[in-house]
Scaffold this active site. Structure first.
Site, short mmCIF file in Angstrom:
data_model
loop_
_atom_site.label_atom_id
_atom_site.label_comp_id
_atom_site.label_asym_id
_atom_site.label_seq_id
_atom_site.Cartn_x
_atom_site.Cartn_y
_atom_site.Cartn_z
N CYS A 10 0.84 -1.20 0.00
CA CYS A 10 0.00 0.00 0.00
C CYS A 10 0.88 1.25 0.00
O CYS A 10 2.10 1.18 0.14
CB CYS A 10 -0.92 -0.01 1.22
SG CYS A 10 -0.04 0.14 2.79
N CYS A 13 3.08 1.58 3.05
CA CYS A 13 4.21 0.65 3.02
C CYS A 13 5.32 1.20 2.12
O CYS A 13 6.50 1.13 2.47
CB CYS A 13 3.77 -0.72 2.51
SG CYS A 13 2.51 -1.50 3.52
#
Length: 79
Positions: A10, A13
């Site tokens: 994501c 991340c």
């Protein structure tokens, strides 16, 4: 030194991974930054919320995006 970024890939991340790479660069240390997206592997660390950062197999933080300064502090703790 090995730094693992645990997460699904994501935006948070990716930001944590970028911050980790910047921290390594600013400190001038040799470190391998690895992205771990396999949930079975992530679960081995007992992490229930991502993103997470693991340095030398020790979970340093999970559930938020660390700043570059926070990551530099974690790296120094492991030196």
């Amino acid at each position: 030194m090995q730094i693992k970024i645990l997460g699904s890939g994501c935006a948070n991340c990716k930001k944590l991974e970028a911050n980790a790479k910047e921290a390594v660069k600013e400190l001038g240390v040799e470190a391998e930054v690895i992205k771990v997206e396999d949930f079975k592997e992530i679960m081995k660390y007992g992490v229930m919320r991502t993103p997470a950062i693991v340095i030398n197999e020790k979970v340093k933080m999970f559930g938020k995006v660390c700043t570059v300064e926070e990551i530099k502090s974690y790296i120094k703790d492991e030196m």
